[in-house]
Design an enzyme around this catalytic site. Structure first.
Site, PDB file in Angstrom:
ATOM      1  N   GLY A 268      23.371  78.747  51.877  1.00 22.65           N
ATOM      2  CA  GLY A 268      24.786  78.350  51.801  1.00 22.65           C
ATOM      3  C   GLY A 268      25.711  79.551  51.679  1.00 22.65           C
ATOM      4  O   GLY A 268      25.319  80.590  51.141  1.00 22.65           O
TER       5      GLY A 268
ATOM      6  N   ARG B 159      19.260  77.695  57.156  1.00 23.13           N
ATOM      7  CA  ARG B 159      18.322  77.386  56.074  1.00 23.13           C
ATOM      8  C   ARG B 159      16.859  77.358  56.519  1.00 23.13           C
ATOM      9  O   ARG B 159      16.007  76.842  55.797  1.00 23.13           O
ATOM     10  CB  ARG B 159      18.690  76.032  55.450  1.00 23.13           C
ATOM     11  CG  ARG B 159      19.984  76.040  54.656  1.00 23.13           C
ATOM     12  CD  ARG B 159      20.055  74.866  53.704  1.00 23.13           C
ATOM     13  NE  ARG B 159      21.328  74.813  52.992  1.00 23.13           N
ATOM     14  CZ  ARG B 159      21.577  75.519  51.897  1.00 23.13           C
ATOM     15  NH1 ARG B 159      20.664  76.312  51.409  1.00 23.13           N
ATOM     16  NH2 ARG B 159      22.756  75.404  51.302  1.00 23.13           N
TER      17      ARG B 159
ATOM     18  N   ASP C 174      14.817  81.521  46.956  1.00 25.31           N
ATOM     19  CA  ASP C 174      13.760  81.263  47.937  1.00 25.31           C
ATOM     20  C   ASP C 174      13.767  82.318  49.041  1.00 25.31           C
ATOM     21  O   ASP C 174      12.707  82.792  49.458  1.00 25.31           O
ATOM     22  CB  ASP C 174      13.929  79.861  48.558  1.00 25.31           C
ATOM     23  CG  ASP C 174      13.525  78.771  47.576  1.00 25.31           C
ATOM     24  OD1 ASP C 174      12.691  79.063  46.688  1.00 25.31           O
ATOM     25  OD2 ASP C 174      14.043  77.650  47.682  1.00 25.31           O
TER      26      ASP C 174
ATOM     27  N   LYS D 165      22.209  86.446  46.500  1.00 26.75           N
ATOM     28  CA  LYS D 165      23.361  85.615  46.870  1.00 26.75           C
ATOM     29  C   LYS D 165      23.202  84.191  46.373  1.00 26.75           C
ATOM     30  O   LYS D 165      22.091  83.672  46.441  1.00 26.75           O
ATOM     31  CB  LYS D 165      23.461  85.594  48.400  1.00 26.75           C
ATOM     32  CG  LYS D 165      24.443  84.613  48.967  1.00 26.75           C
ATOM     33  CD  LYS D 165      23.823  83.595  49.949  1.00 26.75           C
ATOM     34  CE  LYS D 165      22.987  82.534  49.309  1.00 26.75           C
ATOM     35  NZ  LYS D 165      22.736  81.338  50.121  1.00 26.75           N
ATOM     36  N   THR D 166      24.160  83.563  45.854  1.00 28.61           N
ATOM     37  CA  THR D 166      24.316  82.111  45.711  1.00 28.61           C
ATOM     38  C   THR D 166      25.446  81.821  44.729  1.00 28.61           C
ATOM     39  O   THR D 166      25.510  82.409  43.644  1.00 28.61           O
ATOM     40  CB  THR D 166      23.041  81.345  45.261  1.00 28.61           C
ATOM     41  OG1 THR D 166      23.389  79.959  45.110  1.00 28.61           O
ATOM     42  CG2 THR D 166      22.442  81.814  43.949  1.00 28.61           C
TER      43      THR D 166
ATOM     44  N   ASP E  78      25.592  79.262  43.137  1.00 28.61           N
ATOM     45  CA  ASP E  78      25.023  78.438  42.061  1.00 28.61           C
ATOM     46  C   ASP E  78      24.752  79.234  40.781  1.00 28.61           C
ATOM     47  O   ASP E  78      24.598  78.650  39.718  1.00 28.61           O
ATOM     48  CB  ASP E  78      23.705  77.786  42.512  1.00 28.61           C
ATOM     49  CG  ASP E  78      23.895  76.907  43.733  1.00 28.61           C
ATOM     50  OD1 ASP E  78      25.055  76.637  44.092  1.00 28.61           O
ATOM     51  OD2 ASP E  78      22.888  76.496  44.336  1.00 28.61           O
TER      52      ASP E  78
HETATM   53  P1  FBP Z   1      22.229  78.131  48.206  1.00 30.50           P
HETATM   54  O1  FBP Z   1      23.070  79.314  47.817  1.00 30.50           O
HETATM   55  O2  FBP Z   1      21.026  77.983  47.365  1.00 30.50           O
HETATM   56  O3  FBP Z   1      21.920  78.142  49.644  1.00 30.50           O
HETATM   57  O4  FBP Z   1      23.065  76.804  47.894  1.00 30.50           O
HETATM   58  C1  FBP Z   1      24.428  76.744  47.785  1.00 30.50           C
HETATM   59  C2  FBP Z   1      24.926  75.328  47.892  1.00 30.50           C
HETATM   60  O5  FBP Z   1      26.326  75.401  48.012  1.00 30.50           O
HETATM   61  C3  FBP Z   1      24.549  74.378  46.738  1.00 30.50           C
HETATM   62  O6  FBP Z   1      25.420  74.506  45.632  1.00 30.50           O
HETATM   63  C4  FBP Z   1      24.655  73.035  47.407  1.00 30.50           C
HETATM   64  O7  FBP Z   1      23.878  72.049  46.761  1.00 30.50           O
HETATM   65  C5  FBP Z   1      24.137  73.314  48.792  1.00 30.50           C
HETATM   66  O8  FBP Z   1      24.405  74.683  49.047  1.00 30.50           O
HETATM   67  C6  FBP Z   1      24.766  72.464  49.868  1.00 30.50           C
HETATM   68  O9  FBP Z   1      24.067  72.673  51.048  1.00 30.50           O
HETATM   69  P2  FBP Z   1      24.677  72.528  52.508  1.00 30.50           P
HETATM   70  O10 FBP Z   1      25.485  73.748  52.791  1.00 30.50           O
HETATM   71  O11 FBP Z   1      23.468  72.490  53.363  1.00 30.50           O
HETATM   72  O12 FBP Z   1      25.499  71.292  52.531  1.00 30.50           O
END
Ligand code: FBP
Length: 554
Positions: free
Chosen positions: A81, A145, A176, A202-203, A205
């Site tokens: 993301g 992803r 991951d 990066k994230t 979260d």
């Molecule tokens: P990562 O940084 O782990 O990729 O996730 C970030 C995130 O924004 C999460 O907070 C959310 O649950 C997810 O990606 C949403 O995924 P998508 O972009 O596939 O809708």
């Protein structure tokens, strides 16, 4: 008419680098620390990473570079993301490479890991980078992803690397993706292929965090963006005095974002998934506790308020967790059979036969749209897409029912009108705060220093983030140090441990100490928009989470 925009002004921002990197890559020396060991499961991880386990911690210092002069062709990918600052990691990497040798080449593989496997790339140029400096999003090369984890994929990556004469790959991703960076580094080392692999944390979260990574990039900007929005809603609520706002915030499993935003804004209620799990709170209990806050405020004439809900909450409520696990197993075992059922009654029949009676009872009390959301397609890791489950609506409807019961018993006489919000995508591609712009640029610059000195299987690290940039320290940490063994998809796998909210950590403790008062009174804080220009105490402030963590250490 002047046509300056924030975008055009941000192109001119010069990200601040830690002192040891400021005189260019030719003036960066390296110091090695102790040999490292993984978090736990040391023997097992050593066995899985015979070529890259136990490497030493690395620090950079000001001094003459002893890195061998060598031309580099480096490939970079963005994975997962969006997180504010990704473009600056690429800019920092690009600038460091070109400062070292203008003939160095940076290839940006498009659409995430799949771009690397399929050799879909652009050559990143100075003009390219100039159009993306200090901006949000990942659109310079896109992201994806796809998991990079099979030998077949690694072989393809090796062929692509050989074709371009690549010396290194930089993977900008979450836990991951960085785990996979370590596996790829080990694969290259085992096959005696001279391709280094470096990861960058990066994230939004905030769950890629440990002794060596103080924060993942993007968390700062995303939290500040959501806090601005929550603060605006609070001010509206406090003006109109007629709505309870239920706000769900992104963050996947971890509640770091919800907690930081609560510290920034002081909502009446903020749920923390990790606490719900720790105490085994049921949906009914959660609804009851929110309802009691609503009723207490109503007694004071306040029929308004704000409830903050972390995105992953639903997966931490014991009965729903069990239900989701059973649905996951059922969907996985049914192959295409379940997906082919069009009729809702047929789906219900299928589930009734497959799920335990207890889980079916839980499923049946959920509103129809939540039931449908729980049955939606899983993500590539087999997880429920929590961002698509409207937990904010589920909770407000349960609270509404509780209040109706309380009204019937004469225990509540207020008004309960609700509005729902979900903030996630609003913050993931925002203009990076100065903190994230500086941090990301430094991570990219440091990644090149690690490559120049020949390291592989390392994550680029910047320490002392809670201090000003002048005190930041650049270095690298072997990714295997951050690993343990976990059960994933029925197998034991080496992974970087995901950091959930620590219920004994300073940020949660501060929140727990104040939340009673915030629940009853109107203590809202209005942080306003991220400031990009102006006094440093405004523009360069870090998150409250980082500040509290620092205070608790000193
Ligand atoms: P990562 O940084 O782990 O990729 O996730 C970030 C995130 O924004 C999460 O907070 C959310 O649950 C997810 O990606 C949403 O995924 P998508 O972009 O596939 O809708």
């Amino acid at each position: 008419m002047s046509c300056s925009t924030l975008q055009s002004l941000r192109y001119g921002y010069s990200p601040k680098l830690p002192v040891m990197l400021r005189d260019g890559v030719g003036s960066v020396s390296v110091t090695e620390g102790e040999k490292t060991h993984s978090e736990s499961d040391q023997e097992k991880i050593k066995e899985l990473f015979p070529n890259t386990y136990g490497m030493k911690e690395v620090y950079f210092r000001k001094g003459d570079s002893t890195a061998p002069a060598r031309k580099h062709v480096i490939g970079v990918i963005l994975s997962g993301g969006q997180a504010p600052g990704g473009h600056n990691v690429i800019a920092g990497l690009f600038d460091a490479m070109k400062a070292s040798d203008p003939d160095n080449i940076l290839l940006g593989f498009k659409g995430g890991p799949s771009g690397l496997v399929n050799d879909d790339y652009i050559t990143i140029t100075a003009d390219n980078v100039a159009a993306y400096r200090n901006t949000g999003g990942f659109d310079i090369i896109g992201s994806g992803r796809t998991k990079l984890e099979t030998d077949e994929q690694f072989q393809k990556v090796a062929e692509v690397a050989k074709k371009h004469g690549m010396t290194a790959i930089v993977i900008i991703g979450g836990d991951d993706s960085n785990t996979n960076a370590a596996v790829l580094a080990e694969y290259f080392a085992a096959h005696k292929l001279p391709i280094q692999v470096i990861g960058c944390p990066k994230t939004i979260d905030g769950d890629l965090k440990n002794d060596d990574i103080e924060a993942s990039f993007g968390f700062d900007t995303a939290c500040k963006t959501y806090s601005e929005l929550i603060g605006n809603i609070m001010r509206d609520a406090n003006s109109a005095k007629k709505y309870w706002h239920f706000i769900k915030l992104m963050g996947r499993s971890a509640s770091h974002i919800a907690l930081e935003c609560a510290l920034q804004t002081h909502p009446n209620v903020c749920l923390i998934s990790e606490e719900v799990q720790e105490h085994g709170y049921h949906l009914n209990q959660i609804a009851e506790s929110i309802a009691s806050s609503v009723a207490d405020r109503a007694k004071m004439g306040c029929n308004f308020g704000v409830v903050v809900i972390p995105e992953g909450l639903i997966e931490f409520v014991p009965e729903v967790k069990k239900l989701i696990a059973e649905i996951n197993d059922t969907l996985a075992a049914s192959g295409d059979k379940f997906a082919e059922l069009i009729d809702w009654d047929a789906k219900m029949g299928f589930l009734t036969a497959a799920l335990s009676e207890e889980s079916m009872d839980v499923f049946n009390i959920l509103p129809l749209d939540i039931q449908q959301q729980l049955l939606m397609d899983r993500d590539p890791h087999g997880n429920v897409q929590v961002s698509r489950i409207e937990t904010e609506k589920l909770l407000s409807s349960l609270v509404g029912k509780k209040l109706a019961e309380m009204k019937a018993e004469g225990r509540y006489s207020g008004k309960f009108s609700t509005l729902h919000h979900f903030f996630g995508y609003e913050g993931r591609a925002a203009f990076p705060s100065n903190f994230d712009a500086d941090y990301c640029y430094s991570l990219g610059y440091t990644a090149f220093c690690l490559i120049a000195y020949g390291y592989t299987g390392y994550m680029s690290t910047i320490r002392h983030l809670d201090e000003g940039v002048g005190k930041w320290e650049a270095g690298g940490m072997p990714i295997t140090k951050m690993m343990d063994m976990e059960r994933r998809g029925g197998h034991d796998k080496p992974v970087i441990k995901k950091a959930l909210v620590d219920l004994e950590g300073a940020p949660f403790m501060y929140f727990a100490k104040h939340r009673k008062k915030w629940a009853l009174e109107t203590c809202f804080r209005y942080p306003g928009a991220i400031q990009y220009f102006g006094p440093s105490e405004l523009c360069d402030a870090t998150t409250i989470t980082l500040q509290l963590e620092k205070e608790s250490r000193s």
